[in-house]
Write a protein that holds these residues in place. Structure first.
Motif, PDB file in Angstrom:
ATOM      1  N   ARG A 226      11.066   2.838 -16.084  1.00 27.38           N
ATOM      2  CA  ARG A 226      10.194   1.658 -15.986  1.00 27.38           C
ATOM      3  C   ARG A 226      10.974   0.353 -15.836  1.00 27.38           C
ATOM      4  NH1 ARG A 226       5.647   3.105 -20.616  1.00 27.38           N
ATOM      5  NH2 ARG A 226       4.837   4.987 -19.587  1.00 27.38           N
ATOM      6  N   GLY A 227      11.944   0.394 -14.973  1.00 28.98           N
ATOM      7  CA  GLY A 227      12.696  -0.812 -14.698  1.00 28.98           C
ATOM      8  C   GLY A 227      13.827  -1.087 -15.660  1.00 28.98           C
ATOM      9  N   GLY A 228      13.902  -0.337 -16.760  1.00 31.02           N
ATOM     10  CA  GLY A 228      15.004  -0.508 -17.700  1.00 31.02           C
ATOM     11  C   GLY A 228      16.084   0.535 -17.459  1.00 31.02           C
ATOM     12  N   SER A 229      17.328   0.166 -17.725  1.00 29.76           N
ATOM     13  CA  SER A 229      18.457   1.065 -17.494  1.00 29.76           C
ATOM     14  C   SER A 229      19.127   1.425 -18.812  1.00 29.76           C
ATOM     15  CB  SER A 229      19.485   0.408 -16.560  1.00 29.76           C
ATOM     16  OG  SER A 229      18.919   0.152 -15.287  1.00 29.76           O
ATOM     17  N   TYR A 230      19.424   2.711 -18.970  1.00 30.54           N
ATOM     18  CA  TYR A 230      20.129   3.220 -20.141  1.00 30.54           C
ATOM     19  C   TYR A 230      21.466   3.773 -19.671  1.00 30.54           C
ATOM     20  CZ  TYR A 230      15.581   2.907 -22.418  1.00 30.54           C
ATOM     21  OH  TYR A 230      14.393   2.457 -22.927  1.00 30.54           O
ATOM     22  N   PHE A 231      22.540   3.163 -20.137  1.00 30.40           N
ATOM     23  CA  PHE A 231      23.873   3.545 -19.669  1.00 30.40           C
ATOM     24  C   PHE A 231      24.489   4.575 -20.606  1.00 30.40           C
ATOM     25  CE2 PHE A 231      23.042  -0.437 -17.614  1.00 30.40           C
ATOM     26  CZ  PHE A 231      23.624  -0.294 -16.361  1.00 30.40           C
ATOM     27  N   ALA A 232      25.149   5.573 -20.025  1.00 33.11           N
ATOM     28  CA  ALA A 232      25.807   6.637 -20.785  1.00 33.11           C
ATOM     29  C   ALA A 232      27.312   6.442 -20.757  1.00 33.11           C
ATOM     30  CB  ALA A 232      25.454   8.000 -20.189  1.00 33.11           C
ATOM     31  N   ASN A 233      27.952   6.864 -21.832  1.00 30.45           N
ATOM     32  CA  ASN A 233      29.415   6.879 -21.872  1.00 30.45           C
ATOM     33  C   ASN A 233      29.880   8.202 -21.282  1.00 30.45           C
ATOM     34  OD1 ASN A 233      32.144   7.086 -22.551  1.00 30.45           O
ATOM     35  ND2 ASN A 233      31.886   5.911 -24.435  1.00 30.45           N
ATOM     36  N   PRO A 234      30.494   8.208 -20.102  1.00 29.87           N
ATOM     37  CA  PRO A 234      30.869   9.481 -19.461  1.00 29.87           C
ATOM     38  C   PRO A 234      31.906  10.270 -20.247  1.00 29.87           C
ATOM     39  CG  PRO A 234      31.803   7.614 -18.278  1.00 29.87           C
ATOM     40  CD  PRO A 234      30.854   7.044 -19.281  1.00 29.87           C
ATOM     41  N   ASN A 235      32.620   9.604 -21.144  1.00 34.12           N
ATOM     42  CA  ASN A 235      33.618  10.299 -21.955  1.00 34.12           C
ATOM     43  C   ASN A 235      33.015  10.981 -23.178  1.00 34.12           C
ATOM     44  OD1 ASN A 235      35.824   9.456 -20.318  1.00 34.12           O
ATOM     45  ND2 ASN A 235      35.739   7.438 -21.309  1.00 34.12           N
ATOM     46  N   ARG A 236      31.739  10.686 -23.450  1.00 33.58           N
ATOM     47  CA  ARG A 236      31.123  11.230 -24.666  1.00 33.58           C
ATOM     48  C   ARG A 236      29.842  12.016 -24.401  1.00 33.58           C
ATOM     49  NH1 ARG A 236      31.872   5.831 -28.103  1.00 33.58           N
ATOM     50  NH2 ARG A 236      33.988   6.143 -28.879  1.00 33.58           N
ATOM     51  N   LEU A 237      29.415  12.105 -23.152  1.00 32.17           N
ATOM     52  CA  LEU A 237      28.174  12.817 -22.851  1.00 32.17           C
ATOM     53  C   LEU A 237      28.464  14.058 -22.018  1.00 32.17           C
ATOM     54  CD1 LEU A 237      25.094  13.025 -22.947  1.00 32.17           C
ATOM     55  CD2 LEU A 237      24.999  11.577 -20.904  1.00 32.17           C
ATOM     56  N   LEU A 238      27.906  15.174 -22.442  1.00 31.81           N
ATOM     57  CA  LEU A 238      27.952  16.425 -21.693  1.00 31.81           C
ATOM     58  C   LEU A 238      26.518  16.868 -21.436  1.00 31.81           C
ATOM     59  CD1 LEU A 238      29.309  19.018 -20.553  1.00 31.81           C
ATOM     60  CD2 LEU A 238      29.246  19.929 -22.893  1.00 31.81           C
ATOM     61  N   ILE A 239      26.194  17.167 -20.186  1.00 29.93           N
ATOM     62  CA  ILE A 239      24.863  17.618 -19.817  1.00 29.93           C
ATOM     63  C   ILE A 239      24.930  19.097 -19.455  1.00 29.93           C
ATOM     64  CG2 ILE A 239      22.932  17.334 -18.214  1.00 29.93           C
ATOM     65  CD1 ILE A 239      23.703  14.431 -17.894  1.00 29.93           C
ATOM     66  N   VAL A 240      24.074  19.897 -20.081  1.00 31.56           N
ATOM     67  CA  VAL A 240      24.015  21.333 -19.813  1.00 31.56           C
ATOM     68  C   VAL A 240      22.709  21.627 -19.086  1.00 31.56           C
ATOM     69  CG1 VAL A 240      24.020  23.648 -20.817  1.00 31.56           C
ATOM     70  CG2 VAL A 240      25.378  21.824 -21.877  1.00 31.56           C
ATOM     71  N   LEU A 241      22.821  22.245 -17.922  1.00 28.78           N
ATOM     72  CA  LEU A 241      21.675  22.526 -17.068  1.00 28.78           C
ATOM     73  C   LEU A 241      21.431  24.036 -17.017  1.00 28.78           C
ATOM     74  CD1 LEU A 241      22.774  20.207 -14.123  1.00 28.78           C
ATOM     75  CD2 LEU A 241      21.263  19.600 -16.024  1.00 28.78           C
ATOM     76  N   ILE A 242      20.213  24.452 -17.368  1.00 29.79           N
ATOM     77  CA  ILE A 242      19.856  25.873 -17.364  1.00 29.79           C
ATOM     78  C   ILE A 242      18.619  26.048 -16.495  1.00 29.79           C
ATOM     79  CG2 ILE A 242      19.267  27.881 -18.770  1.00 29.79           C
ATOM     80  CD1 ILE A 242      20.466  26.424 -21.172  1.00 29.79           C
ATOM     81  N   SER A 243      18.712  26.950 -15.529  1.00 29.12           N
ATOM     82  CA  SER A 243      17.592  27.167 -14.621  1.00 29.12           C
ATOM     83  C   SER A 243      17.548  28.637 -14.216  1.00 29.12           C
ATOM     84  CB  SER A 243      17.729  26.284 -13.376  1.00 29.12           C
ATOM     85  OG  SER A 243      16.686  26.539 -12.460  1.00 29.12           O
ATOM     86  N   GLU A 244      16.339  29.158 -14.037  1.00 34.23           N
ATOM     87  CA  GLU A 244      16.168  30.528 -13.557  1.00 34.23           C
ATOM     88  C   GLU A 244      16.197  30.582 -12.031  1.00 34.23           C
ATOM     89  OE1 GLU A 244      16.289  32.911 -15.697  1.00 34.23           O
ATOM     90  OE2 GLU A 244      16.241  31.505 -17.376  1.00 34.23           O
TER      91      GLU A 244
END
Length: 295
Positions: free
Chosen positions: A143-161
């Motif tokens: 909604r027009g707002g931005s949330y910034f992530a620290n790339p050194n501290r965030l890990l994203i795990v993606l699971i899909s069939e």
């Protein structure tokens, strides 16, 4: 330091396979964006179990989870009142997916954070595109707002069939989780503190596992041995124990007539082992005092 395999077992994922190399590639190779792990395989919810166990084994203090097939996601800790624009129109609440991704970005500013996104095949394709932008650019827009992530501290795990969006796969490290271990271990009596008299049982079990294409873990094998010593006395007992202890064995396969000779060999070997064990235990007892009067 306990191995990764041992720590994964402690947190609910048991396998003969070693994932140390893949995890090093994921976490220690330089990257320009957010690290992402794409878990593929035919392991169904074993993939979910691996993701959660890995996050805990790596000691991430913040672990966030979202399932796209969950019709009733958990409520947030703080429920904000609906907002209104200048005309008095109320905006709809923020979607659970947007909320948890935004939270993951915010948490990563202070603590190492894992965001597990499960059952991605149920997500709108546009969400795949948004995730790709997050991994590449490091921020999430709501909604027009931005949330910034620290790339050194965030890990994203993606699971899909189903296969992920091509660009999203290109930005992820793929790891395979099968319905059972790919590594077949050969167990020996000495590994379990047993003598050579138990070897025929091990040989018979190994032959059956090869016929079934099964690769039991050490804990499964240990529990099966305990059943053979304490409870299994008939062919039906054996089949019930095998099905009860080994996650990957199908019930119908155990009734295949072609496997009956291999199952009978296990019973015969187990009975011989128990007889030998009983004789050895009896021989350890001290002889009664011959001078003691019998009552």
């Amino acid at each position: 330091m306990p191995s990764l395999t041992k720590k994964l077992t402690e947190y609910g994922f048991e396998s003969n396979d070693d994932y140390e190399f893949q995890v090093r590639c994921l976490l220690e190779t330089p990257t320009s964006g957010i690290r992402a792990l794409n878990i593929e395989g035919d392991g169904e919810r074993r993939k979910t179990a691996f993701a959660n166990a890995l996050a805990r084994a790596l000691d991430f203090p913040q672990i966030l989870y979202h399932d796209f097939t969950d019709a009733h996601p958990p409520l947030p800790d703080v429920i904000l009142p609906p907002s209104q624009d200048e005309l008095g129109r109320e905006e709809p609440p923020i979607e659970p997916f947007d909320r948890i991704v935004s939270e993951a970005c915010a948490q990563s500013e202070g603590d190492p954070t894992v965001l597990i996104l499960d059952q991605l095949q149920a997500a709108d394709f546009r969400e795949h595109i948004r995730l790709h932008r997050l991994i590449k650019d490091g921020f999430w827009e709501v909604r027009g707002g931005s949330y910034f992530a620290n790339p050194n501290r965030l890990l994203i795990v993606l699971i899909s069939e189903e296969p992920l969006y091509h660009a999203l796969r290109q930005e992820s490290f793929r790891l395979w989780i099968g319905r059972q271990s790919e590594r077949q271990l050969v167990y020996h009596p000495a590994d379990f503190g047993l003598g050579p008299d138990a070897q025929p049982v091990f040989d018979a079990l190994t032959q059956l596992f090869e016929s079934l294409g099964a690769a039991p873990t050490r804990r499964e094998f240990t529990r099966l041995l305990d059943d053979l010593r304490l409870h299994v006395r008939t062919l039906e007992h054996l089949r019930l124990s095998l099905y009860g202890r080994l996650e990957v064995i199908e019930r119908e396969a155990l009734s295949d007539p072609r496997l009956r000779p291999a199952q009978n060999r296990i019973l015969e070997a187990a009975q011989g082992w128990l007889v030998t064990e009983h004789i050895e235990l009896s021989g350890d007892r001290s002889d009664p005092d011959p001078n003691q009067e019998q009552s």
